[in-house]
Design a protein around this motif. Structure first.
Motif, PDB file in Angstrom:
ATOM      1  N   PRO A   1      31.031 -32.309 -39.507  1.00  0.00           N
ATOM      2  CA  PRO A   1      30.378 -31.110 -40.041  1.00  0.00           C
ATOM      3  C   PRO A   1      28.972 -31.420 -40.546  1.00  0.00           C
ATOM      4  O   PRO A   1      28.713 -32.506 -41.069  1.00  0.00           O
ATOM      5  N   GLY A   2      28.097 -30.467 -40.388  1.00  0.00           N
ATOM      6  CA  GLY A   2      26.741 -30.579 -40.889  1.00  0.00           C
ATOM      7  C   GLY A   2      26.636 -29.971 -42.279  1.00  0.00           C
ATOM      8  O   GLY A   2      27.624 -29.539 -42.870  1.00  0.00           O
ATOM      9  N   ALA A   3      25.434 -29.919 -42.797  1.00  0.00           N
ATOM     10  CA  ALA A   3      25.196 -29.401 -44.142  1.00  0.00           C
ATOM     11  C   ALA A   3      25.646 -27.946 -44.276  1.00  0.00           C
ATOM     12  O   ALA A   3      26.233 -27.559 -45.294  1.00  0.00           O
ATOM     13  N   ALA A   4      25.401 -27.133 -43.260  1.00  0.00           N
ATOM     14  CA  ALA A   4      25.783 -25.718 -43.326  1.00  0.00           C
ATOM     15  C   ALA A   4      27.297 -25.561 -43.412  1.00  0.00           C
ATOM     16  O   ALA A   4      27.797 -24.725 -44.180  1.00  0.00           O
ATOM     17  N   GLU A   5      28.038 -26.352 -42.652  1.00  0.00           N
ATOM     18  CA  GLU A   5      29.491 -26.263 -42.672  1.00  0.00           C
ATOM     19  C   GLU A   5      30.053 -26.745 -44.015  1.00  0.00           C
ATOM     20  O   GLU A   5      30.987 -26.145 -44.553  1.00  0.00           O
ATOM     21  N   LEU A   6      29.477 -27.807 -44.551  1.00  0.00           N
ATOM     22  CA  LEU A   6      29.935 -28.299 -45.850  1.00  0.00           C
ATOM     23  C   LEU A   6      29.622 -27.296 -46.964  1.00  0.00           C
ATOM     24  O   LEU A   6      30.432 -27.101 -47.871  1.00  0.00           O
ATOM     25  N   THR A   7      28.488 -26.635 -46.877  1.00  0.00           N
ATOM     26  CA  THR A   7      28.150 -25.599 -47.849  1.00  0.00           C
ATOM     27  C   THR A   7      29.155 -24.456 -47.767  1.00  0.00           C
ATOM     28  O   THR A   7      29.623 -23.945 -48.791  1.00  0.00           O
ATOM     29  N   MET A   8      29.515 -24.047 -46.556  1.00  0.00           N
ATOM     30  CA  MET A   8      30.500 -22.990 -46.367  1.00  0.00           C
ATOM     31  C   MET A   8      31.840 -23.389 -46.984  1.00  0.00           C
ATOM     32  O   MET A   8      32.485 -22.591 -47.667  1.00  0.00           O
ATOM     33  N   LEU A   9      32.261 -24.639 -46.779  1.00  0.00           N
ATOM     34  CA  LEU A   9      33.511 -25.110 -47.373  1.00  0.00           C
ATOM     35  C   LEU A   9      33.465 -25.028 -48.890  1.00  0.00           C
ATOM     36  O   LEU A   9      34.421 -24.605 -49.535  1.00  0.00           O
ATOM     37  N   GLY A  10      32.352 -25.453 -49.456  1.00  0.00           N
ATOM     38  CA  GLY A  10      32.197 -25.397 -50.905  1.00  0.00           C
ATOM     39  C   GLY A  10      32.308 -23.988 -51.436  1.00  0.00           C
ATOM     40  O   GLY A  10      32.976 -23.732 -52.446  1.00  0.00           O
ATOM     41  N   GLN A  11      31.687 -23.059 -50.752  1.00  0.00           N
ATOM     42  CA  GLN A  11      31.719 -21.664 -51.187  1.00  0.00           C
ATOM     43  C   GLN A  11      33.097 -21.035 -50.994  1.00  0.00           C
ATOM     44  O   GLN A  11      33.605 -20.349 -51.886  1.00  0.00           O
ATOM     45  N   GLU A  12      33.709 -21.255 -49.857  1.00  0.00           N
ATOM     46  CA  GLU A  12      35.006 -20.634 -49.551  1.00  0.00           C
ATOM     47  C   GLU A  12      36.146 -21.190 -50.396  1.00  0.00           C
ATOM     48  O   GLU A  12      37.045 -20.451 -50.800  1.00  0.00           O
TER      49      GLU A  12
ATOM     50  N   ALA B   1      31.739 -33.594 -54.516  1.00  0.00           N
ATOM     51  CA  ALA B   1      32.822 -33.927 -53.584  1.00  0.00           C
ATOM     52  C   ALA B   1      32.368 -33.714 -52.150  1.00  0.00           C
ATOM     53  O   ALA B   1      32.685 -34.518 -51.254  1.00  0.00           O
ATOM     54  N   LEU B   2      31.600 -32.661 -51.918  1.00  0.00           N
ATOM     55  CA  LEU B   2      31.068 -32.406 -50.580  1.00  0.00           C
ATOM     56  C   LEU B   2      30.061 -33.486 -50.174  1.00  0.00           C
ATOM     57  O   LEU B   2      30.034 -33.908 -49.023  1.00  0.00           O
ATOM     58  N   GLU B   3      29.269 -33.915 -51.134  1.00  0.00           N
ATOM     59  CA  GLU B   3      28.310 -34.987 -50.852  1.00  0.00           C
ATOM     60  C   GLU B   3      29.040 -36.267 -50.467  1.00  0.00           C
ATOM     61  O   GLU B   3      28.637 -36.954 -49.519  1.00  0.00           O
ATOM     62  N   ASP B   4      30.119 -36.580 -51.182  1.00  0.00           N
ATOM     63  CA  ASP B   4      30.920 -37.750 -50.837  1.00  0.00           C
ATOM     64  C   ASP B   4      31.510 -37.625 -49.429  1.00  0.00           C
ATOM     65  O   ASP B   4      31.556 -38.589 -48.676  1.00  0.00           O
ATOM     66  N   ALA B   5      31.953 -36.427 -49.093  1.00  0.00           N
ATOM     67  CA  ALA B   5      32.551 -36.206 -47.764  1.00  0.00           C
ATOM     68  C   ALA B   5      31.505 -36.365 -46.654  1.00  0.00           C
ATOM     69  O   ALA B   5      31.838 -36.762 -45.544  1.00  0.00           O
TER      70      ALA B   5
END
Length: 67
Positions: free
Chosen positions: A41-52, A59-63
């Motif tokens: 996943p790229g930054a946009a997908e990780l941001t979406m995960l964080g929001q959803e 934690a997203l940064e670690d992932a």
């Protein structure tokens, strides 16, 4: 990035291959289980995960960083 989605309702697969952007629409039903596979996943997908899912940004940064 490769995304695979699946939606189960009461243990039965009812939908698969829907866009990851539709995740929030399926999370409202407590009888549903959502499966989301993200490969690289790229930054946009990780941001979406964080929001959803309410995942903390650290934690997203670690992932995002392997190892």
């Amino acid at each position: 990035m490769v995304t695979r989605t699946r939606l189960y309702h009461d243990g039965t697969l009812v939908l698969e291959g829907f866009p990851a952007s539709d995740v929030s629409a399926h999370l409202a039903d407590p009888a549903s289980v959502l499966w989301l596979d993200l490969h690289r996943p790229g930054a946009a997908e990780l941001t979406m995960l964080g929001q959803e899912f309410g995942i903390h940004e650290l934690a997203l940064e670690d992932a995002a960083h392997h190892g």
